[in-house]
Design an enzyme around this catalytic site. Structure first.
Site, mmCIF file in Angstrom:
data_model
loop_
_atom_site.group_PDB
_atom_site.id
_atom_site.type_symbol
_atom_site.label_atom_id
_atom_site.label_comp_id
_atom_site.label_asym_id
_atom_site.label_seq_id
_atom_site.Cartn_x
_atom_site.Cartn_y
_atom_site.Cartn_z
ATOM 1 N N PHE A 82 24.714 -36.347 31.932
ATOM 2 C CA PHE A 82 23.752 -35.500 32.635
ATOM 3 C C PHE A 82 24.429 -34.207 33.060
ATOM 4 C CE2 PHE A 82 21.660 -34.061 36.557
ATOM 5 C CZ PHE A 82 20.385 -33.870 36.062
ATOM 6 N N PRO A 83 23.875 -33.051 32.688
ATOM 7 C CA PRO A 83 24.470 -31.776 33.118
ATOM 8 C C PRO A 83 24.190 -31.550 34.608
ATOM 9 C CG PRO A 83 22.467 -31.377 31.866
ATOM 10 C CD PRO A 83 22.711 -32.865 31.842
ATOM 11 N N CYS A 84 25.108 -32.011 35.445
ATOM 12 C CA CYS A 84 24.838 -32.109 36.882
ATOM 13 C C CYS A 84 25.251 -30.890 37.707
ATOM 14 C CB CYS A 84 25.550 -33.340 37.446
ATOM 15 S SG CYS A 84 27.349 -33.236 37.324
ATOM 16 N N GLN A 85 25.755 -29.848 37.073
ATOM 17 C CA GLN A 85 26.306 -28.731 37.833
ATOM 18 C C GLN A 85 25.331 -28.151 38.861
ATOM 19 O OE1 GLN A 85 26.397 -29.160 34.544
ATOM 20 N NE2 GLN A 85 28.259 -28.384 33.647
#
Length: 120
Positions: A82-85
């Site tokens: 998951f691209p959590c940035q």
């Protein structure tokens, strides 16, 4: 029993990978589910080179926002980090809005909808 994969069909399951990173998740899924990674999607070139080193036969589909899912080989398992940035407390807290890195989740949902993998 620890040597047995969780899922053991006669042939390995086909695995597609999104937001692949260096492939840690894929390695685990391959081991546990008797799967073989057949393609991946990663835009960070140095990281994609590491992935390609370990899976030289798996093509990099590149930028998830430009993939035409109708042309992608089908998979039994679709996994992705998951691209959590943008939702992390140490990130920008921009949320899941379109145009944010975390907003890329919508493209993974589109992949799931188009590919209809048995496992995602």
């Amino acid at each position: 029993m620890a040597d047995q994969p969780l899922i053991s069909p006669s042939a390995p399951l086909r695995l597609g990978s999104l937001f692949s990173g260096y492939g840690g998740l894929d390695l685990a899924v391959e081991e546990v589910c008797n799967a073989r990674t057949i393609w991946f999607s990663q835009i960070n070139e140095p990281v994609a080179r590491v992935f390609s080193h370990h899976w030289p036969d798996a093509p990099n589909l590149g930028d998830i926002t430009t993939i035409d899912w109708d042309t992608v080989p089908p998979v039994d398992i679709l996994c992705g980090g998951f691209p959590c940035q943008d939702v992390s407390t140490v990130g920008k807290m921009a949320g899941l809005a379109p145009g944010t890195r975390s907003g890329l989740w919508a493209h993974m949902a589109a992949a799931i909808d188009a590919l209809q993998p048995e496992w995602s």
